[in-house]
Scaffold this motif. Structure first.
Motif, PDB file in Angstrom:
ATOM      1  N   ILE A 103      42.855  27.874  31.402  1.00 35.39           N
ATOM      2  CA  ILE A 103      43.309  28.699  30.280  1.00 35.39           C
ATOM      3  C   ILE A 103      42.567  30.041  30.237  1.00 35.39           C
ATOM      4  O   ILE A 103      43.041  31.007  29.621  1.00 35.39           O
ATOM      5  CB  ILE A 103      43.136  27.933  28.948  1.00 35.39           C
ATOM      6  CG1 ILE A 103      44.123  28.466  27.893  1.00 35.39           C
ATOM      7  CG2 ILE A 103      41.731  28.015  28.444  1.00 35.39           C
ATOM      8  CD1 ILE A 103      45.551  28.153  28.184  1.00 35.39           C
ATOM      9  N   ILE A 104      41.419  30.128  30.906  1.00 39.63           N
ATOM     10  CA  ILE A 104      40.659  31.390  30.964  1.00 39.63           C
ATOM     11  C   ILE A 104      40.926  32.126  32.284  1.00 39.63           C
ATOM     12  O   ILE A 104      41.226  33.321  32.312  1.00 39.63           O
ATOM     13  CB  ILE A 104      39.149  31.115  30.804  1.00 39.63           C
ATOM     14  CG1 ILE A 104      38.859  30.503  29.427  1.00 39.63           C
ATOM     15  CG2 ILE A 104      38.346  32.397  31.010  1.00 39.63           C
ATOM     16  CD1 ILE A 104      37.433  30.009  29.268  1.00 39.63           C
ATOM     17  N   TYR A 105      40.861  31.396  33.370  1.00 35.56           N
ATOM     18  CA  TYR A 105      40.923  32.001  34.702  1.00 35.56           C
ATOM     19  C   TYR A 105      42.328  32.498  35.062  1.00 35.56           C
ATOM     20  O   TYR A 105      42.496  33.631  35.544  1.00 35.56           O
ATOM     21  CB  TYR A 105      40.433  30.971  35.733  1.00 35.56           C
ATOM     22  CG  TYR A 105      40.458  31.440  37.163  1.00 35.56           C
ATOM     23  CD1 TYR A 105      39.475  32.302  37.647  1.00 35.56           C
ATOM     24  CD2 TYR A 105      41.447  31.001  38.037  1.00 35.56           C
ATOM     25  CE1 TYR A 105      39.481  32.729  38.973  1.00 35.56           C
ATOM     26  CE2 TYR A 105      41.467  31.418  39.373  1.00 35.56           C
ATOM     27  CZ  TYR A 105      40.489  32.279  39.823  1.00 35.56           C
ATOM     28  OH  TYR A 105      40.502  32.698  41.133  1.00 35.56           O
ATOM     29  N   ILE A 106      43.339  31.654  34.829  1.00 37.44           N
ATOM     30  CA  ILE A 106      44.695  32.016  35.266  1.00 37.44           C
ATOM     31  C   ILE A 106      45.248  33.224  34.500  1.00 37.44           C
ATOM     32  O   ILE A 106      45.755  34.167  35.122  1.00 37.44           O
ATOM     33  CB  ILE A 106      45.635  30.800  35.175  1.00 37.44           C
ATOM     34  CG1 ILE A 106      45.180  29.706  36.154  1.00 37.44           C
ATOM     35  CG2 ILE A 106      47.082  31.200  35.485  1.00 37.44           C
ATOM     36  CD1 ILE A 106      46.001  28.430  36.104  1.00 37.44           C
ATOM     37  N   PRO A 107      45.185  33.244  33.146  1.00 41.14           N
ATOM     38  CA  PRO A 107      45.685  34.441  32.447  1.00 41.14           C
ATOM     39  C   PRO A 107      44.941  35.717  32.861  1.00 41.14           C
ATOM     40  O   PRO A 107      45.533  36.798  32.909  1.00 41.14           O
ATOM     41  CB  PRO A 107      45.441  34.109  30.969  1.00 41.14           C
ATOM     42  CG  PRO A 107      45.452  32.633  30.905  1.00 41.14           C
ATOM     43  CD  PRO A 107      44.809  32.200  32.198  1.00 41.14           C
ATOM     44  N   ALA A 108      43.651  35.600  33.145  1.00 37.45           N
ATOM     45  CA  ALA A 108      42.885  36.772  33.571  1.00 37.45           C
ATOM     46  C   ALA A 108      43.446  37.342  34.870  1.00 37.45           C
ATOM     47  O   ALA A 108      43.503  38.566  35.062  1.00 37.45           O
ATOM     48  CB  ALA A 108      41.415  36.405  33.743  1.00 37.45           C
ATOM     49  N   LYS A 109      43.890  36.452  35.766  1.00 34.42           N
ATOM     50  CA  LYS A 109      44.459  36.911  37.030  1.00 34.42           C
ATOM     51  C   LYS A 109      45.886  37.439  36.861  1.00 34.42           C
ATOM     52  O   LYS A 109      46.383  38.191  37.714  1.00 34.42           O
ATOM     53  CB  LYS A 109      44.461  35.774  38.057  1.00 34.42           C
ATOM     54  CG  LYS A 109      43.078  35.355  38.520  1.00 34.42           C
ATOM     55  CD  LYS A 109      43.148  34.452  39.733  1.00 34.42           C
ATOM     56  CE  LYS A 109      43.635  35.178  40.969  1.00 34.42           C
ATOM     57  NZ  LYS A 109      43.603  34.353  42.178  1.00 34.42           N
ATOM     58  N   LEU A 110      46.539  37.050  35.755  1.00 30.84           N
ATOM     59  CA  LEU A 110      47.931  37.459  35.531  1.00 30.84           C
ATOM     60  C   LEU A 110      48.061  38.643  34.581  1.00 30.84           C
ATOM     61  O   LEU A 110      49.174  39.032  34.231  1.00 30.84           O
ATOM     62  CB  LEU A 110      48.734  36.270  34.978  1.00 30.84           C
ATOM     63  CG  LEU A 110      48.879  35.055  35.902  1.00 30.84           C
ATOM     64  CD1 LEU A 110      49.568  33.906  35.169  1.00 30.84           C
ATOM     65  CD2 LEU A 110      49.660  35.426  37.170  1.00 30.84           C
TER      66      LEU A 110
END
Length: 530
Positions: A200-207
């Protein structure tokens, strides 16, 4: 084949499998060969163990992959799982506390046991037992869907890995009983919390942030011709959303595996604490659901036409190989805990309410436990065959059918805890009417998206009942209304005809007088601290 992912997945899977075998020595009883010990863990689990056990029981691998897949395909409608897990715990707390008290006093193991002593009807108890087994079978099979989706993503094809995984599960469940999933649940839940918090932290940051994620989801649904999808509900599916959430909440703790987790608790205070703490999993579920929107923003596509691979594909694309292996292990292990509890619960129903009632009335505790162990193996084999021989999409439809089926036990199990007004004949008639209505409604639900003319979901169009509207409603909710109406009418007729409640013309032993059984009342007012 993704070697790094496969190695990490295999190592973690073997570690928890070893824990399953060791669990037979954990909190070891004098004699494991009884249903109380093998099937209920000695009814001795405290607050922490119960929290992990019930959480691991209710939030399954199927939840991990299917809820985001539904969000991916339909949008806001898939979020129904969040409010129903919010409202269910306060709604059922009083019911479950009383069920524990009654079961503790009278040594009841299954919901059908309660129905048997409450209404003095072996026929009604048999119907409840069969209903529980039938509703649980596809649920167990769907845990395999989660493992299968992970194996596909890692490049492992064929049925052998799936068969090996469930053979290991069957072996340690047979040896250790409920203690195995209770011990493994600690690892399972810890892994899932870790993976979801990172995702929930890592993926949105990459998107590009959650704003970009929701913008991508809105763009996708705006471009589709389907009237029911979107990031917001519309006038046609709001009633379906509400009734599905409410019906699912009513059904959740009617499932035998849910009751098994409750009856394994040490006392009533443990249940109260857990009903207040379990909504923490609802927060987790809401975060899991958002993975569906993240998959849209990441441009993830399912393997073949299997939408259940959406989450594993997202992890495979966004995470480094080593952490993707950890995430896949979380999904795989997330299937082991609920599958074990479900098979034990279904086996207990068979041993106590079919084997003992109809085949061996004088069965010893050891014979009863052996019958349950063997039945648990048969149930697992049936679940594997269900996945191997039936289209996975139809297996998901079977789970929807299971929810409608288990709801039909609500009048006898849920309402029976608080009222003795219903007559056994009325409850049997209501069960039959509700079951027939539910199957008829589900049969007439089409889903062009999955090429199903029948059994295509649980959203029943009210237009088929003659209403000039596009509104849909949860089929199980309508079937339950039919059940209750027929049960009430049947009871009124039986009372008018002065039909005897017991085989000898008297009422069965009344454990539930208006002021309550004094032993139950004492438990409810002076329960010891956990």
């Amino acid at each position: 084949m993704k070697t790094t992912e496969i190695v990490i997945f295999t190592l973690l899977f073997l570690v928890v499998s070893g824990m399953g075998f060791v669990a037979a020595r954990w909190r070891r009883p004098k004699d494991l060969a009884t249903l109380d010990e093998w099937g209920l863990g000695g009814r001795s689990f405290g607050s922490w163990i119960t929290w992990f056990l019930i959480g691991g029981d209710l939030y399954t691998a199927y939840t991990f992959v299917a809820v985001p897949a539904l969000i991916f395909g339909a949008g806001a409608m898939g979020f129904y799982a969040v409010p129903y897990t919010v409202v269910v715990y306060p709604m059922v707390m009083l019911v479950l506390v009383r069920l524990w008290s009654v079961s503790h006093v009278h040594n009841l193991v299954t919901p059908a046991d309660f129905v048997r002593v409450r209404f003095g009807s072996p026929t009604l108890a048999l119907l409840v037992a069969i209903t529980g087994i039938v509703a649980t079978m596809p649920y167990i099979a769907l845990q395999l869907v989660g493992i299968e989706a992970v194996l596909k993503t890692m490049g492992l094809t064929g049925d052998l890995p799936l068969i090996i995984a469930f053979a290991i599960l069957a072996a340690y469940t047979y040896q250790s009983g409920l203690r195995a999933p209770a011990l493994i649940a600690f690892v399972k839940d810890s892994l899932i919390y870790l993976v979801i918090l990172v995702a929930i932290i890592y993926i949105p940051a990459k998107l590009g942030g959650m704003g970009s994620v929701f913008d991508a989801a809105k763009a996708k649904f705006d471009a589709t011709p389907a009237p029911g999808d979107g990031t917001l509900l519309n006038a046609n599916n709001q009633l379906q959303y509400v009734t599905l959430a409410f019906g699912s909440a009513l059904a959740l703790f009617l499932y035998p595996h849910s009751v098994t987790g409750i009856l394994a608790s040490r006392n009533r205070n443990v249940i109260k604490r857990n009903m207040s703490a379990l909504p923490a999993y609802s927060l987790l579920l809401g975060l899991i659901a958002l993975l569906g929107y993240m998959a849209i923003a990441a441009g993830v596509t399912p393997i073949g036409k299997d939408n259940n691979t959406i989450v594993p594909q997202l992890f495979d694309k966004m995470f480094p190989d080593w952490f993707a292996g950890v995430a896949f292990a979380a999904v795989g292990i997330g299937a082991l805990v609920p599958a074990a509890i479900m098979s034990i619960a279904a086996a207990n129903l068979f041993a106590r309410n079919i084997y003992r009632e109809y085949f061996n009335r004088n069965a010893s505790a050891a014979q009863e436990a052996t019958a349950s162990k063997i039945a648990s193996l048969v149930v697992k084999v049936g679940a594997v065959l269900c996945i191997l021989l039936i289209d996975p999409q139809f297996s998901i439809d079977l789970q929807l059918i299971g929810g409608v089926i288990i709801l039909q036990t609500l009048p006898s199990v849920g309402l029976g805890l608080y009222t003795r007004w219903f007559h056994r004949g009325g409850l049997i008639a209501g069960w039959a009417a509700g079951m027939a209505a539910g199957m008829l409604l589900l049969y007439n639900i089409a889903n062009p998206a999955t090429n199903h003319d029948h059994f295509g979901g649980s959203a029943f169009p009210l237009s088929q009942l003659g209403f000039d509207t596009k509104i849909t409603v949860y089929a199980g909710f309508l079937a339950l209304i039919v059940n209750l109406v027929v049960a009430v009418l049947g009871t009124v007729v039986a009372r008018a005809l002065k039909s005897a409640d017991g085989p000898d013309g008297t009422r069965p032993e009344d454990y539930f007088a208006d002021k309550g059984d004094p032993r139950v009342h004492e438990l409810e007012t002076t329960a010891p601290a956990a």
